[in-house]
Design a protein around this motif. Structure first.
Motif, PDB file in Angstrom:
ATOM      1  N   GLY A 120       0.643  -1.492  -0.085  1.00 35.66           N
ATOM      2  CA  GLY A 120      -0.047  -0.015   0.046  1.00 35.66           C
ATOM      3  C   GLY A 120       0.880   1.261  -0.143  1.00 35.66           C
ATOM      4  N   PRO A 121       0.915   2.030   1.082  1.00 39.69           N
ATOM      5  CA  PRO A 121       1.366   3.383   1.221  1.00 39.69           C
ATOM      6  C   PRO A 121       3.082   3.396   1.117  1.00 39.69           C
ATOM      7  CG  PRO A 121       0.753   2.769   3.079  1.00 39.69           C
ATOM      8  CD  PRO A 121       0.388   1.677   2.307  1.00 39.69           C
ATOM      9  N   PHE A 122       3.631   2.381   1.463  1.00 43.16           N
ATOM     10  CA  PHE A 122       5.033   2.214   1.379  1.00 43.16           C
ATOM     11  C   PHE A 122       5.613   1.267   0.364  1.00 43.16           C
ATOM     12  CE2 PHE A 122       4.015   4.051   5.523  1.00 43.16           C
ATOM     13  CZ  PHE A 122       4.809   4.994   5.567  1.00 43.16           C
ATOM     14  N   GLU A 123       5.506   1.718  -1.136  1.00 40.84           N
ATOM     15  CA  GLU A 123       5.753   0.569  -2.148  1.00 40.84           C
ATOM     16  C   GLU A 123       7.321   0.317  -2.176  1.00 40.84           C
ATOM     17  OE1 GLU A 123       3.776   1.971  -5.465  1.00 40.84           O
ATOM     18  OE2 GLU A 123       1.803   1.418  -4.627  1.00 40.84           O
ATOM     19  N   THR A 124       8.083   1.181  -1.689  1.00 46.25           N
ATOM     20  CA  THR A 124       9.677   1.304  -1.758  1.00 46.25           C
ATOM     21  C   THR A 124      10.153   1.301  -0.381  1.00 46.25           C
ATOM     22  OG1 THR A 124      10.004   3.400  -2.637  1.00 46.25           O
ATOM     23  CG2 THR A 124       9.499   1.975  -4.329  1.00 46.25           C
ATOM     24  N   ASP A 125      11.474   1.113  -0.245  1.00 49.24           N
ATOM     25  CA  ASP A 125      12.043   1.399   1.009  1.00 49.24           C
ATOM     26  C   ASP A 125      12.537   2.988   1.066  1.00 49.24           C
ATOM     27  OD1 ASP A 125      11.958  -1.109   2.452  1.00 49.24           O
ATOM     28  OD2 ASP A 125      13.854  -1.977   1.509  1.00 49.24           O
ATOM     29  N   ALA A 126      12.652   3.597  -0.171  1.00 50.19           N
ATOM     30  CA  ALA A 126      12.792   4.968  -0.205  1.00 50.19           C
ATOM     31  C   ALA A 126      11.791   5.635   0.609  1.00 50.19           C
ATOM     32  CB  ALA A 126      12.881   5.447  -1.492  1.00 50.19           C
ATOM     33  N   GLU A 127      10.629   5.201   0.642  1.00 47.48           N
ATOM     34  CA  GLU A 127       9.422   5.871   1.128  1.00 47.48           C
ATOM     35  C   GLU A 127       9.608   5.848   3.059  1.00 47.48           C
ATOM     36  OE1 GLU A 127       5.539   5.613  -0.593  1.00 47.48           O
ATOM     37  OE2 GLU A 127       6.814   4.483  -1.986  1.00 47.48           O
ATOM     38  N   PHE A 128      10.029   4.498   3.347  1.00 42.24           N
ATOM     39  CA  PHE A 128      10.424   4.369   4.702  1.00 42.24           C
ATOM     40  C   PHE A 128      11.666   5.022   5.088  1.00 42.24           C
ATOM     41  CE2 PHE A 128       8.309   0.244   4.344  1.00 42.24           C
ATOM     42  CZ  PHE A 128       7.445   0.276   5.445  1.00 42.24           C
ATOM     43  N   LEU A 129      12.716   5.431   4.219  1.00 42.11           N
ATOM     44  CA  LEU A 129      14.157   5.896   4.297  1.00 42.11           C
ATOM     45  C   LEU A 129      13.511   7.393   4.597  1.00 42.11           C
ATOM     46  CD1 LEU A 129      16.391   4.114   2.220  1.00 42.11           C
ATOM     47  CD2 LEU A 129      16.373   4.163   4.505  1.00 42.11           C
ATOM     48  N   ALA A 130      12.788   7.963   3.774  1.00 39.57           N
ATOM     49  CA  ALA A 130      12.385   9.704   3.786  1.00 39.57           C
ATOM     50  C   ALA A 130      11.567   9.888   5.137  1.00 39.57           C
ATOM     51  CB  ALA A 130      11.563   9.854   2.622  1.00 39.57           C
ATOM     52  N   LEU A 131      10.635   9.051   5.399  1.00 43.70           N
ATOM     53  CA  LEU A 131       9.915   9.087   6.861  1.00 43.70           C
ATOM     54  C   LEU A 131      11.174   9.210   8.112  1.00 43.70           C
ATOM     55  CD1 LEU A 131       7.385   9.345   8.512  1.00 43.70           C
ATOM     56  CD2 LEU A 131       7.256   6.854   8.357  1.00 43.70           C
ATOM     57  N   ASN A 132      11.675   8.033   8.129  1.00 46.21           N
ATOM     58  CA  ASN A 132      12.933   7.791   9.209  1.00 46.21           C
ATOM     59  C   ASN A 132      13.865   9.094   9.111  1.00 46.21           C
ATOM     60  OD1 ASN A 132      11.763   5.323   9.363  1.00 46.21           O
ATOM     61  ND2 ASN A 132      13.608   4.195   8.529  1.00 46.21           N
ATOM     62  N   GLY A 133      14.271   9.596   7.967  1.00 47.51           N
ATOM     63  CA  GLY A 133      15.150  10.862   8.200  1.00 47.51           C
ATOM     64  C   GLY A 133      14.378  12.028   8.887  1.00 47.51           C
ATOM     65  N   ARG A 134      13.133  12.230   8.579  1.00 45.77           N
ATOM     66  CA  ARG A 134      12.359  13.314   9.109  1.00 45.77           C
ATOM     67  C   ARG A 134      12.219  12.934  10.728  1.00 45.77           C
ATOM     68  NH1 ARG A 134      12.700  17.549   6.186  1.00 45.77           N
ATOM     69  NH2 ARG A 134      10.621  18.331   6.661  1.00 45.77           N
ATOM     70  N   MET A 135      11.923  11.878  11.032  1.00 50.30           N
ATOM     71  CA  MET A 135      11.851  11.515  12.425  1.00 50.30           C
ATOM     72  C   MET A 135      13.064  11.780  13.216  1.00 50.30           C
ATOM     73  SD  MET A 135       8.902   8.449  12.737  1.00 50.30           S
ATOM     74  CE  MET A 135       9.802   7.218  12.061  1.00 50.30           C
ATOM     75  N   ARG A 136      14.396  11.234  12.487  1.00 45.74           N
ATOM     76  CA  ARG A 136      15.495  11.475  12.925  1.00 45.74           C
ATOM     77  C   ARG A 136      15.701  13.080  13.210  1.00 45.74           C
ATOM     78  NH1 ARG A 136      17.247   7.865   9.172  1.00 45.74           N
ATOM     79  NH2 ARG A 136      17.604   5.780  10.049  1.00 45.74           N
ATOM     80  N   HIS A 137      15.241  13.821  12.291  1.00 45.74           N
ATOM     81  CA  HIS A 137      15.589  15.431  12.511  1.00 45.74           C
ATOM     82  C   HIS A 137      14.766  15.766  13.731  1.00 45.74           C
ATOM     83  CE1 HIS A 137      17.461  16.090   8.800  1.00 45.74           C
ATOM     84  NE2 HIS A 137      16.796  15.764   8.001  1.00 45.74           N
ATOM     85  N   LEU A 138      13.581  15.356  14.088  1.00 47.57           N
ATOM     86  CA  LEU A 138      12.896  15.616  15.175  1.00 47.57           C
ATOM     87  C   LEU A 138      13.732  15.101  16.592  1.00 47.57           C
ATOM     88  CD1 LEU A 138      10.444  17.158  16.127  1.00 47.57           C
ATOM     89  CD2 LEU A 138       9.028  14.937  15.692  1.00 47.57           C
ATOM     90  N   GLU A 139      14.170  13.769  16.447  1.00 44.31           N
ATOM     91  CA  GLU A 139      14.874  13.335  17.238  1.00 44.31           C
ATOM     92  C   GLU A 139      15.858  13.943  17.927  1.00 44.31           C
ATOM     93  OE1 GLU A 139      16.756   9.037  18.869  1.00 44.31           O
ATOM     94  OE2 GLU A 139      17.017   9.403  16.728  1.00 44.31           O
ATOM     95  N   VAL A 140      16.850  14.456  16.787  1.00 50.98           N
ATOM     96  CA  VAL A 140      17.876  15.302  17.086  1.00 50.98           C
ATOM     97  C   VAL A 140      17.682  16.564  17.724  1.00 50.98           C
ATOM     98  CG1 VAL A 140      19.716  16.664  16.137  1.00 50.98           C
ATOM     99  CG2 VAL A 140      19.595  14.260  15.578  1.00 50.98           C
ATOM    100  N   PHE A 141      16.623  17.205  17.212  1.00 53.34           N
ATOM    101  CA  PHE A 141      16.142  18.380  17.664  1.00 53.34           C
ATOM    102  C   PHE A 141      15.587  18.552  19.355  1.00 53.34           C
ATOM    103  CE2 PHE A 141      12.464  21.267  18.720  1.00 53.34           C
ATOM    104  CZ  PHE A 141      12.882  22.566  18.715  1.00 53.34           C
TER     105      PHE A 141
END
Length: 150
Positions: A120-141
């Motif tokens: 469904g919504p995450f057809e490629t690992d790139a979509e998970f990687l993009a989401l993870n990148g945003r969450m990591r930014h929030l974690e660092v902040f």
């Protein structure tokens, strides 16, 4: 501001929903002597031997009382615990065979979730990687924000 508050609410709800997914599967399978927080803790310990402090430092445990849950898991036969030879105050923990069964079960749940999301919504690992990148930014902040409070 409203979108940020929605993000905060989503993070909180997602964590609770993850615990509910684990709880529901465990109830379906008849595992009633362990809760979802404890099962997730066993999953995060994995095949390593760690201390309670390691669990908190690595972000594997978000609850308020890691010692209580570790004690319950030892009593129920899911964890081994041994005093560290170098520092007798420190206790090292690892999974028993029973704990490994739980770890594997949680892994199976996650693999099933991953497969369904890939349809469904995450057809490629790139979509998970993009989401993870945003969450990591929030974690660092947030990590940096904590340092400035004191």
């Amino acid at each position: 501001m409203a979108s940020f508050l929605e993000t905060l609410a989503l993070i909180e709800r997602l964590h609770r929903l993850l615990l509910d997914v684990i709880k529901d599967e465990f109830e379906r399978l008849g595992w009633v002597d362990i809760n979802s927080v404890q099962a997730l803790l066993l999953f995060n310990i994995g095949s390593e031997e760690v201390t309670a402090g390691d669990l908190k430092a690595r972000g594997y445990y978000q609850g308020s009382n890691v010692s209580y849950n570790l004690k319950k898991l030892v009593e129920a036969g899911y964890l081994n615990h041994n005093r560290c030879k170098a520092d007798r105050r420190s206790v090292r923990i690892s999974l028993t065979q029973k704990g490994e069964e739980i770890r594997d079960l949680v892994n199976d749940i996650f693999e099933g979730q991953y497969r369904r999301l890939r349809e469904g919504p995450f057809e490629t690992d790139a979509e998970f990687l993009a989401l993870n990148g945003r969450m990591r930014h929030l974690e660092v902040f947030w990590r940096q924000s904590i340092r400035f409070i004191y």
